[in-house]
Design a protein around this motif. Structure first.
Motif, mmCIF file in Angstrom:
data_model
loop_
_atom_site.group_PDB
_atom_site.id
_atom_site.type_symbol
_atom_site.label_atom_id
_atom_site.label_comp_id
_atom_site.label_asym_id
_atom_site.label_seq_id
_atom_site.Cartn_x
_atom_site.Cartn_y
_atom_site.Cartn_z
ATOM 1 N N LEU A 24 0.827 -1.199 0.000
ATOM 2 C CA LEU A 24 0.000 0.000 0.000
ATOM 3 C C LEU A 24 0.864 1.251 0.000
ATOM 4 O O LEU A 24 0.583 2.224 -0.707
ATOM 5 N N THR A 43 1.277 3.880 -3.193
ATOM 6 C CA THR A 43 0.931 5.294 -3.059
ATOM 7 C C THR A 43 2.041 6.174 -3.607
ATOM 8 O O THR A 43 1.788 7.136 -4.340
ATOM 9 N N ASP A 94 -3.809 -4.768 -3.753
ATOM 10 C CA ASP A 94 -5.207 -5.152 -3.909
ATOM 11 C C ASP A 94 -5.407 -6.657 -4.044
ATOM 12 O O ASP A 94 -6.501 -7.129 -4.302
ATOM 13 N N ARG A 97 -10.264 -9.244 1.684
ATOM 14 C CA ARG A 97 -11.243 -8.182 1.824
ATOM 15 C C ARG A 97 -11.913 -8.284 3.192
ATOM 16 O O ARG A 97 -11.963 -9.337 3.817
ATOM 17 N N ALA A 100 -13.674 -2.613 1.790
ATOM 18 C CA ALA A 100 -12.394 -2.373 2.455
ATOM 19 C C ALA A 100 -11.461 -3.570 2.332
ATOM 20 O O ALA A 100 -11.897 -4.716 2.204
ATOM 21 N N ARG A 111 -7.575 6.272 3.551
ATOM 22 C CA ARG A 111 -6.467 6.958 2.876
ATOM 23 C C ARG A 111 -6.925 8.300 2.305
ATOM 24 O O ARG A 111 -8.034 8.431 1.779
ATOM 25 N N ASP A 148 -7.255 8.775 -2.170
ATOM 26 C CA ASP A 148 -8.333 8.174 -2.954
ATOM 27 C C ASP A 148 -9.456 7.567 -2.116
ATOM 28 O O ASP A 148 -10.386 6.973 -2.652
ATOM 29 N N GLN A 204 -9.294 5.033 -0.089
ATOM 30 C CA GLN A 204 -9.196 3.594 0.156
ATOM 31 C C GLN A 204 -9.319 3.314 1.652
ATOM 32 O O GLN A 204 -8.817 4.074 2.488
ATOM 33 N N THR A 236 -8.957 0.419 4.832
ATOM 34 C CA THR A 236 -8.460 -0.854 5.359
ATOM 35 C C THR A 236 -9.088 -1.090 6.725
ATOM 36 O O THR A 236 -9.035 -0.220 7.595
ATOM 37 N N SER A 256 -15.662 8.612 0.969
ATOM 38 C CA SER A 256 -15.441 7.214 1.305
ATOM 39 C C SER A 256 -15.756 6.951 2.772
ATOM 40 O O SER A 256 -16.437 5.980 3.123
#
Length: 370
Positions: free
Chosen positions: A159, A163, A200, A204, A211, A262, A265, A267, A269, A310
């Motif tokens: 990750l 980035t 990715d 999940r 996430a 994040r 974007d 994202q 987790t 998000s």
């Protein structure tokens, strides 16, 4: 016959040592200059340790948005623009001091010294991976070294590196807190992962399938709950996304949150299952879900539209799932949780906008009671 890595390390040891000594004895490398001090610091540190300048700048931007926060440590004990870490399990600050000859105190507070330290660490990781001079000219070859710089492992390291390479791909046009412009020209990137899998490709979340799932260390949360979930607490990480994930994976930290979002974007987790008790808000832990947001409370540039949207979608989903009212009495900041002394999410978090996104009603929600 020695491996390429062994030959490279042996051949470069003398050169690197000489470079380090020269850097330590050259005030121009460790002293800020007027005009464009951070830009010069990136250029000179990159030259001193043969690290691509744009890569170095992208790492710094990903770590801190180029803000050294006046030497104040991050949540994980990281200092300066390059987030040199000093905590019980990670000692990149002290390693940078050994590599550059700069005092630890200077690496904490002097931006040019701190950037030099970051370049030295990246070069050291590159040497350990066996990158020769030709490899070092190829920015894609640095991907595993960048992953190593994160201090994380597995998905979290990927990750982090992903980035940084996204910044290289899209380019940067950033202003430092002092108003200096730092730019990175976008370019096509095809990172050589060398064993670091795509971020990715991991598991999940079972609670929120949008996430990723990267579990916190068991020392940092308690299995199960002693109270019904009745609130959501908004936090700010005081550090980077991947750095916070790594910190929650570190058994010495004794902290965690259920989700981390994040900045770039949005994202997400998940690190602790909803049914378990994360350590994020003291007396409110048993009844709360904690959502960490990448950034620092004194810098609103971290709070992007992608992050707000998000996170709000996550919060709305959790409210629907657990019957939590979508108002400011039940969706609160860390600073509003009883018995806490934290100030996040701070004055720049746009509660009206966030609650409008959560409720979808075009209103800012209700004011917390008590």
């Amino acid at each position: 016959m020695p491996t390429r890595a062994a030959r490279t390390r042996a051949a470069l040891l003398a050169t690197l040592t000489a470079t380090v000594l020269a850097a330590a004895g050259t005030p121009a490398l460790a002293a800020a200059e007027p005009g464009h001090p951070m830009g010069r610091a990136f250029t000179r540190a990159a030259e001193a340790f043969d690290v691509p300048r744009d890569l170095l700048a992208a790492v710094g931007y990903g770590e801190t948005r180029l803000d050294g926060h006046a030497g104040r440590p991050s949540q994980a004990g990281g200092f300066g623009v390059m987030h040199l870490i000093s905590n019980p399990t990670h000692h990149t600050l002290e390693r940078a001091a050994a590599l550059t000859g700069e005092p630890v105190a200077a690496l904490r507070t002097d931006t040019a010294a701190n950037i030099l330290g970051g370049a030295a660490l990246l070069r050291g990781y590159a040497d350990g991976l066996g990158l020769d001079a030709t490899d070092r000219d190829d920015i894609d070859a640095w991907y595993p070294a960048v992953a190593h710089y994160s201090g994380a492992r597995g998905t979290a390291a990927a990750l982090y590196a992903d980035t940084v390479y996204s910044f290289l791909a899209t380019g940067l046009d950033a202003l430092t807190p002092d108003g200096e412009r730092i730019t990175v020209t976008g370019r096509p990137v095809s990172p050589e992962r060398d064993g670091v899998g795509p971020a990715d490709s991991g598991a999940r979340s079972a609670d929120y399938p949008a996430a990723l799932w990267v579990p916190a260390d068991p020392n940092n949360y308690t299995t199960g709950r002693t109270a019904k979930i009745d609130k959501i607490i908004v936090h700010v990480t005081q550090g980077s996304y991947a750095g916070s994930i790594s910190w929650f994976q570190d058994p010495v930290s004794e902290v965690s949150a259920h989700y981390v979002v994040r900045s770039s974007d949005g994202q997400i987790t998940q690190m602790v299952r909803d049914a378990d008790t994360a350590y994020h808000a003291r007396s409110a832990n048993a009844s709360a879900l904690g959502i960490e947001h990448e950034g620092f409370i004194d810098d609103p540039t971290w709070f992007t539209d992608a992050m707000y949207r998000s996170s709000a979608a996550l919060t709305a989903s959790l409210c629907d799932r657990y019957g939590i009212p979508k108002d400011r009495a039940h969706i609160i900041g860390h600073s509003e949780a009883p018995g806490n002394d934290h100030t996040d999410p701070g004055p720049y978090w746009d509660w009206d906008r966030y609650m409008e996104l959560v409720t979808g009603s075009g209103t800012g929600g209700e004011t917390p009671t008590g």
